[in-house]
Write a protein that holds these residues in place. Structure first.
Motif, PDB file in Angstrom:
ATOM      1  N   LEU A  19      -1.570  -9.405   2.158  1.00  0.00           N
ATOM      2  CA  LEU A  19      -0.909  -8.769   1.314  1.00  0.00           C
ATOM      3  C   LEU A  19      -0.620  -9.377  -0.151  1.00  0.00           C
ATOM      4  O   LEU A  19      -0.149 -10.564  -0.112  1.00  0.00           O
ATOM      5  N   SER A  20      -0.970  -8.691  -0.986  1.00  0.00           N
ATOM      6  CA  SER A  20      -0.645  -8.979  -2.489  1.00  0.00           C
ATOM      7  C   SER A  20       0.686  -8.733  -2.796  1.00  0.00           C
ATOM      8  O   SER A  20       1.443  -8.062  -2.112  1.00  0.00           O
ATOM      9  N   ALA A  22       1.839  -6.709  -5.107  1.00  0.00           N
ATOM     10  CA  ALA A  22       1.954  -5.258  -5.317  1.00  0.00           C
ATOM     11  C   ALA A  22       2.228  -4.456  -3.894  1.00  0.00           C
ATOM     12  O   ALA A  22       3.049  -3.714  -3.780  1.00  0.00           O
ATOM     13  N   GLU A  23       1.328  -5.020  -2.916  1.00  0.00           N
ATOM     14  CA  GLU A  23       1.749  -4.383  -1.598  1.00  0.00           C
ATOM     15  C   GLU A  23       2.937  -4.798  -1.052  1.00  0.00           C
ATOM     16  O   GLU A  23       3.512  -3.989  -0.178  1.00  0.00           O
ATOM     17  N   VAL A  26       5.525  -2.508  -2.393  1.00  0.00           N
ATOM     18  CA  VAL A  26       5.246  -1.179  -1.782  1.00  0.00           C
ATOM     19  C   VAL A  26       6.164  -1.252  -0.634  1.00  0.00           C
ATOM     20  O   VAL A  26       6.849  -0.421  -0.047  1.00  0.00           O
ATOM     21  N   GLU A 120      -0.767   4.819  -3.816  1.00  0.00           N
ATOM     22  CA  GLU A 120      -0.489   3.515  -4.399  1.00  0.00           C
ATOM     23  C   GLU A 120      -1.394   2.478  -3.902  1.00  0.00           C
ATOM     24  O   GLU A 120      -2.051   1.670  -4.597  1.00  0.00           O
ATOM     25  N   ASN A 121      -1.554   2.628  -2.453  1.00  0.00           N
ATOM     26  CA  ASN A 121      -2.388   1.544  -1.842  1.00  0.00           C
ATOM     27  C   ASN A 121      -2.985   1.579  -0.519  1.00  0.00           C
ATOM     28  O   ASN A 121      -2.502   1.482   0.471  1.00  0.00           O
ATOM     29  N   ARG A 123      -5.168  -0.031   1.102  1.00  0.00           N
ATOM     30  CA  ARG A 123      -5.291  -1.044   2.129  1.00  0.00           C
ATOM     31  C   ARG A 123      -4.194  -1.050   2.716  1.00  0.00           C
ATOM     32  O   ARG A 123      -4.028  -1.434   4.130  1.00  0.00           O
ATOM     33  N   LEU A 124      -2.976  -0.566   2.175  1.00  0.00           N
ATOM     34  CA  LEU A 124      -1.910  -0.412   3.304  1.00  0.00           C
ATOM     35  C   LEU A 124      -1.909   0.685   4.198  1.00  0.00           C
ATOM     36  O   LEU A 124      -1.397   0.329   5.244  1.00  0.00           O
TER      37      LEU A 124
ATOM     38  N   SER B 119      -9.739   4.778  -0.099  1.00  0.00           N
ATOM     39  CA  SER B 119      -9.453   4.500  -1.423  1.00  0.00           C
ATOM     40  C   SER B 119      -9.603   5.735  -2.275  1.00  0.00           C
ATOM     41  O   SER B 119      -9.016   6.206  -3.095  1.00  0.00           O
TER      42      SER B 119
END
Lengths: 244, 244
Positions: A19-20, A22-23, A26, A120-121, A123-124, B119
């Motif tokens: 997880l970044s 940013a993630e 969120v 927004e994400n 990947r999440l 994505s």
């Protein structure tokens, strides 16, 4: 630079997706609407039209179904980091009830929050889909448990699964874990009578495998228990983050 | 301007999310790698590390688990529009086997395809999460089936659930549906012996509720069967697209 995951959910998803910053932000946003619920008071009722789901931040709950004939089947127990009622948000209506076993802290998640987070994400979204997949894999195991395993294998399998789940959020290990469950919970989850559960627990202790008592489960011979239950944790495991 | 959904998956997800032209294109892209598999040949083996999932385009398959002691539990049957092994893609390893019951056409979906699709389109991720939720809700019902319902209720509930699922992809109605299943499949799915299934099917026919024969299930008294099974379809239904 990765921030330390501050919630059990972030910790759990972090095992799947690196997880970044940013993630993590969120995920933190999903935890804004905190609620405390007392033990024993249903959080969600079966049949309730409800567009909110919850993330369990602390405490234990159980999800169950009551059949029209009055019998109860516990589908699963949820521990910190688990979603509650994620299905309800998507199916428009809750197909089960959720009861806190201890006092709990939850964060309410609206379907719009979830959709925003996904936009927004993505990947999440994948990480949450993974968590949902793992939950489904557990229900599948419970189906096999009731359909095909003996009483002692069921109880052993259940204790090992719970231990692996708790370890993922830092609440258990191969030596044991704290818990609030009683033999009545085990009976309703495993399709056994509480007298039968009691007898099985005594046998497991006498065989030197595991000591289950109020508030605590202590593994005496973890590997022996794995062998008895034919426990294969592949449905719970992941070999490090799949998405870097 | 909405294009007509060209695949059972698009049709199913379209019941949940109003799909745009762009979203239908993304779904079409997921169908690029077509494969045909003969009946009886396992598509996925339990324990196989496999990063691909499949979308079933035509035919019937069953997902099952074999226990170390050799007994088999069918977890579910999949029909066109269903994902196969979506969990495997996320869990790194297949926790079950998948066997085609008829000759089938599948589209292979790699984990990277899925991530790309998410994505490009987070609404699609939500729709797929919904489909996964519905699958989980079905496994929960199967758990309740085996844990708490009588043999005749189990069989009735199973037939009604299958009918509702088939209706969603245009393959069944309240009068009946074509199917390739045998009483052996029912036995392994419902935790009954095939002799017991046979007896229950005879009783259902004699009671004027449903006539199950090779190749076809014909409802004689749909409402009566719903009453017998205490069938509540809320876990399968949706009242029109939730996301416009």
């Amino acid at each position: 630079m990765l921030r330390i995951a501050s919630t059990p959910l972030a910790r759990k998803l972090g095992a799947f997706v690196a997880l970044s910053e940013a993630e993590l932000s969120v995920l933190d946003k999903l935890h804004q609407r905190r609620r405390s619920i007392k033990a024993g008071r249903d959080l969600v009722h079966q049949g309730q039209p409800d567009r909110a789901a919850y993330i369990l931040a602390s405490g234990w709950v159980c999800s169950y179904k009551i059949l029209p004939n009055g019998s109860r089947q516990i589908v699963d127990f949820q521990i910190p980091g688990d979603f509650l009622g994620l299905r309800s948000i998507l199916l428009h209506i809750s197909d089960h009830s959720i009861e806190p076993i201890t006092n709990v802290e939850v964060s309410e998640v609206l379907s719009t929050d979830l959709l925003d987070a996904f936009s927004e994400n993505p990947r999440l979204a994948t990480a949450i889909l993974w968590a949902a997949s793992r939950d489904e894999a557990m229900v599948v195991e419970h189906l096999v448990n009731i359909g095909r395993r003996s009483a002692i294998e069921r109880v052993a399998h259940f204790l090992l699964e719970l231990s692996a789940r708790l370890a993922l959020v830092g609440m258990g290990s191969k030596t044991g874990f704290s818990w609030p469950l009683t033999q009545y919970h085990l009976a309703d989850a495993l399709g056994l009578s509480s007298v039968h559960v009691n007898r099985v627990l005594r046998q497991l202790r006498e065989d030197g495998l595991v000591h289950v008592r109020e508030g605590f489960v202590k593994f005496m011979n973890y590997d022996g228990l794995v062998e008895l239950a034919e426990f294969d944790a592949t449905y719970l495991e992941h070999k490090g983050p799949m998405l870097k």
